[in-house]
Design an enzyme around this catalytic site. Sequence first.
Site, PDB file in Angstrom:
ATOM      1  N   VAL A   1      20.227 -34.674 -31.006  1.00 60.16           N
ATOM      2  CA  VAL A   1      21.266 -35.003 -31.982  1.00 60.16           C
ATOM      3  C   VAL A   1      22.269 -35.934 -31.313  1.00 60.16           C
ATOM      4  O   VAL A   1      22.794 -35.632 -30.241  1.00 60.16           O
ATOM      5  CB  VAL A   1      21.979 -33.729 -32.493  1.00 60.16           C
ATOM      6  CG1 VAL A   1      23.019 -34.087 -33.541  1.00 60.16           C
ATOM      7  CG2 VAL A   1      20.963 -32.724 -33.059  1.00 60.16           C
ATOM      8  N   GLU A   2      22.506 -37.052 -31.958  1.00 64.64           N
ATOM      9  CA  GLU A   2      23.482 -38.033 -31.488  1.00 64.64           C
ATOM     10  C   GLU A   2      24.656 -38.009 -32.464  1.00 64.64           C
ATOM     11  O   GLU A   2      24.458 -38.108 -33.661  1.00 64.64           O
ATOM     12  CB  GLU A   2      22.837 -39.419 -31.465  1.00 64.64           C
ATOM     13  CG  GLU A   2      23.774 -40.551 -31.088  1.00 64.64           C
ATOM     14  CD  GLU A   2      23.089 -41.920 -31.147  1.00 64.64           C
ATOM     15  OE1 GLU A   2      23.786 -42.912 -30.874  1.00 64.64           O
ATOM     16  OE2 GLU A   2      21.892 -41.995 -31.484  1.00 64.64           O
TER      17      GLU A   2
END
Length: 126
Positions: A120-121
């Site tokens: 997850v960015e």
Amino acid sequence: MKISRLDHFVLTVASIERTVEFYQRVLGMRAETFGEGRWALHFGAQKINLHPAGWEYELKAAKPTPGSGDFCLISAEPMEQVIGDLEAAGVEIEVPPSKRTGALGPMISVYFRDPDGNLVEISEYA
């Protein structure tokens, strides 16, 4: 054809309950059931549909696998707040704030993993 925006995407997960708890607690998403017992996580005008591994709904990806996701979410808050919230939630930041290029140009991003190992960015546009 002209595509205007993303509506939703699907994550195949090992545990609906664990995933819902994580995304609600860490990212403030709203969980909702729909259809015949399906789950989704809502944020802004988008959502993430959740498919339980081994019990995926039709239609589905050719090889649905927990932990195969890699996606970027844009924060409505400054990066300092994002980092503080992640640390307060006990989430290990895998890549500290770094310069990246998003769909609209330069941004600063941090990376971490959800319970299934999806990357997850979280980003803030400069």
